[in-house]
Design an enzyme around this catalytic site. Structure first.
Site, PDB file in Angstrom:
ATOM      1  N   GLU A 187       0.836  -1.208   0.000  1.00 20.22           N
ATOM      2  CA  GLU A 187       0.000   0.000   0.000  1.00 20.22           C
ATOM      3  C   GLU A 187       0.873   1.261   0.000  1.00 20.22           C
ATOM      4  O   GLU A 187       1.313   1.719   1.051  1.00 20.22           O
ATOM      5  CB  GLU A 187      -0.917   0.012   1.232  1.00 20.22           C
ATOM      6  CG  GLU A 187      -1.808   1.259   1.307  1.00 20.22           C
ATOM      7  CD  GLU A 187      -2.725   1.289   2.531  1.00 20.22           C
ATOM      8  OE1 GLU A 187      -2.611   0.410   3.398  1.00 20.22           O
ATOM      9  OE2 GLU A 187      -3.550   2.212   2.614  1.00 20.22           O
ATOM     10  N   LYS A 198      -2.512  -2.046  -3.131  1.00 14.10           N
ATOM     11  CA  LYS A 198      -3.558  -1.205  -2.515  1.00 14.10           C
ATOM     12  C   LYS A 198      -3.179   0.263  -2.731  1.00 14.10           C
ATOM     13  O   LYS A 198      -2.453   0.848  -1.929  1.00 14.10           O
ATOM     14  CB  LYS A 198      -3.684  -1.540  -1.029  1.00 14.10           C
ATOM     15  CG  LYS A 198      -4.667  -0.648  -0.261  1.00 14.10           C
ATOM     16  CD  LYS A 198      -5.050  -1.231   1.091  1.00 14.10           C
ATOM     17  CE  LYS A 198      -5.890  -0.269   1.895  1.00 14.10           C
ATOM     18  NZ  LYS A 198      -6.466  -0.844   3.105  1.00 14.10           N
TER      19      LYS A 198
HETATM   20  C1  5MM Z   1      -7.787   1.368   8.793  1.00 20.56           C
HETATM   21  O1  5MM Z   1      -6.773   2.350   8.713  1.00 20.56           O
HETATM   22  C2  5MM Z   1      -5.466   1.871   8.331  1.00 20.56           C
HETATM   23  C3  5MM Z   1      -4.384   2.541   9.078  1.00 20.56           C
HETATM   24  O2  5MM Z   1      -4.306   2.821  10.198  1.00 20.56           O
HETATM   25  P1  5MM Z   1      -3.083   3.522  10.985  1.00 20.56           P
HETATM   26  O3  5MM Z   1      -2.883   4.871  10.376  1.00 20.56           O
HETATM   27  O4  5MM Z   1      -3.657   3.567  12.332  1.00 20.56           O
HETATM   28  O5  5MM Z   1      -1.892   2.620  10.856  1.00 20.56           O
HETATM   29  C4  5MM Z   1      -5.140   2.297   6.890  1.00 20.56           C
HETATM   30  O6  5MM Z   1      -3.868   1.826   6.476  1.00 20.56           O
HETATM   31  C5  5MM Z   1      -6.162   1.761   6.007  1.00 20.56           C
HETATM   32  O7  5MM Z   1      -6.038   0.354   5.939  1.00 20.56           O
HETATM   33  C6  5MM Z   1      -6.081   2.306   4.599  1.00 20.56           C
HETATM   34  O8  5MM Z   1      -5.624   3.642   4.567  1.00 20.56           O
HETATM   35  C7  5MM Z   1      -7.442   2.233   4.023  1.00 20.56           C
HETATM   36  O9  5MM Z   1      -8.320   2.950   4.858  1.00 20.56           O
HETATM   37  P2  5MM Z   1      -9.145   4.130   4.232  1.00 20.56           P
HETATM   38  O10 5MM Z   1      -9.855   4.749   5.405  1.00 20.56           O
HETATM   39  O11 5MM Z   1      -8.147   5.054   3.583  1.00 20.56           O
HETATM   40  O12 5MM Z   1     -10.048   3.463   3.251  1.00 20.56           O
END
Ligand code: 5MM
Length: 338
Positions: free
Chosen positions: A175, A217
């Site tokens: 990601e 991702k």
């Molecule tokens: C769920 O949030 C994940 C990250 O958390 P931290 O910042 O606490 O490590 C984040 O990596 C998430 O998996 C992705 O950004 C996708 O989440 P969104 O909200 O962007 O769809």
């Protein structure tokens, strides 16, 4: 086909996508603050139990990304979360990075850490039931950034993580998130995203990571959240697809987008439009955190009596995104009660 390849394909199975529920302790606290709920270990457990026990979610959800605390937790009646998910045919996943930290000598930029001891942690997570993993790099657009240094260190770490996952039996989700924050145009986001992805796939190639067992991702190609000129849904879909075609090898089984702070319905509409346009060699799916959880979090509000309403809100978003997997999401589906 190897087990890793089969799991990678299961993650991007038609009609399904990922629930990202891997908020670290500081991030889930922020989410709980927004509903005036206290972020205690048991409240975090209860919230995740609400999501993971939602009946029927497995029709639209192929995998759930867990946090270190969460993969060790259980339902109130004692079923470990990984076993609960696996029992529904949902693959348990795990966030293995330890967060984005300030990058030395690079003002305003970050590098994601977590490689030390990773081989052993992967073995432990595999033993706890995880079958895929996630590592998030954070790329900021600003004056003169991202620097080449920032991109190089982050993609190098992503590739090292991915190689260790493959060795340890976990499908790596890589990601590289180009943040929406800022005033930049959609063209600038396109340029930075393409540059990031090209470097990422160079690093994965250099470290011999098999792409047939890897999932990407990425962010969508969007104007910055403070840019006055926001692109329409069709433009976002076209630009995102063009950027991915330029930079992502065809052998990758699938791409699961992050939502990145987009309003939840818009994140669904963008995915839907990309699948409606089609033409890419990969499955185009979702791995949404906020865009799947904003509605159920609000409905739950930290109260046990709201669990059914929160699950209904979650299932509705899951169903809408499931429809977006094949371009069949419509305003009627959005308006229909779950
Ligand atoms: C769920 O949030 C994940 C990250 O958390 P931290 O910042 O606490 O490590 C984040 O990596 C998430 O998996 C992705 O950004 C996708 O989440 P969104 O909200 O962007 O769809």
């Amino acid at each position: 086909m190897s087990e890793l390849e089969a799991n990678a394909r299961a993650i991007v199975a038609p009609g399904k996508g990922i629930l990202a529920a891997d908020e670290s302790t500081p991030t889930i606290k922020k989410r709980f603050d927004s509903i005036q709920a206290e972020s205690t270990e048991d409240n975090r457990r209860a919230y995740r139990e609400m999501l993971f026990t939602a009946k029927g979610a497995e029709e639209f959800i192929s995998g759930v990304i867990l946090f270190d605390e969460t993969i060790r937790q259980s339902t109130a009646d004692g079923t470990p979360f990984p076993a609960l998910l696996a029992g529904k045919g949902i693959l348990p996943g795990i966030k293995v990075d330890t967060g984005a930290k300030a990058l030395a000598g690079a003002e305003g930029e970050k590098v994601t850490e977590g490689l030390d001891g990773l081989r052993d942690r992967i073995a432990e997570y595999h033993g706890l039931g995880a079958r895929f993993a996630k590592w998030r790099a954070v790329i900021t657009i600003g004056d003169g950034i991202p620097s080449d240094t920032c991109l190089d260190v982050n993609v190098h770490a992503l590739a090292r993580y991915a190689a260790l996952c493959i060795e340890g039996g976990l499908v790596p989700i890589v990601e590289p998130e180009v943040l929406m924050d800022g005033r930049h145009t959609i063209d600038r986001c396109f340029e930075v995203t393409e540059r990031t992805l090209r470097r990422l796939f160079d690093a994965l190639y250099a470290q011999q990571v098999p792409l047939t067992a890897t999932i990407l991702k990425p962010n969508m190609v969007l104007a910055g959240s403070e840019c006055r000129q926001q692109a329409d849904v069709q433009t976002v879909a076209e630009q995102t697809l063009r950027c991915l075609r330029n930079a992502v090898p065809a052998e990758l089984p699938g791409i699961v987008f992050l939502s990145g702070g987009q309003p939840d319905e818009l994140a669904t509409a963008h995915l839907n439009e990309m699948n409606r346009l089609g033409g890419g060699p990969w499955e185009l799916s979702f791995s949404y955190g906020r865009a799947l959880q904003a509605a159920p979090l609000k409905a739950w509000a930290g109260k046990a009596e709201n669990v059914a309403a929160a699950q209904k809100a979650y299932l509705h978003r899951a169903r809408c995104n499931g429809a977006a997997r094949n371009g069949s999401y419509t305003s009627e589906i959005e308006r229909a009660a779950a």
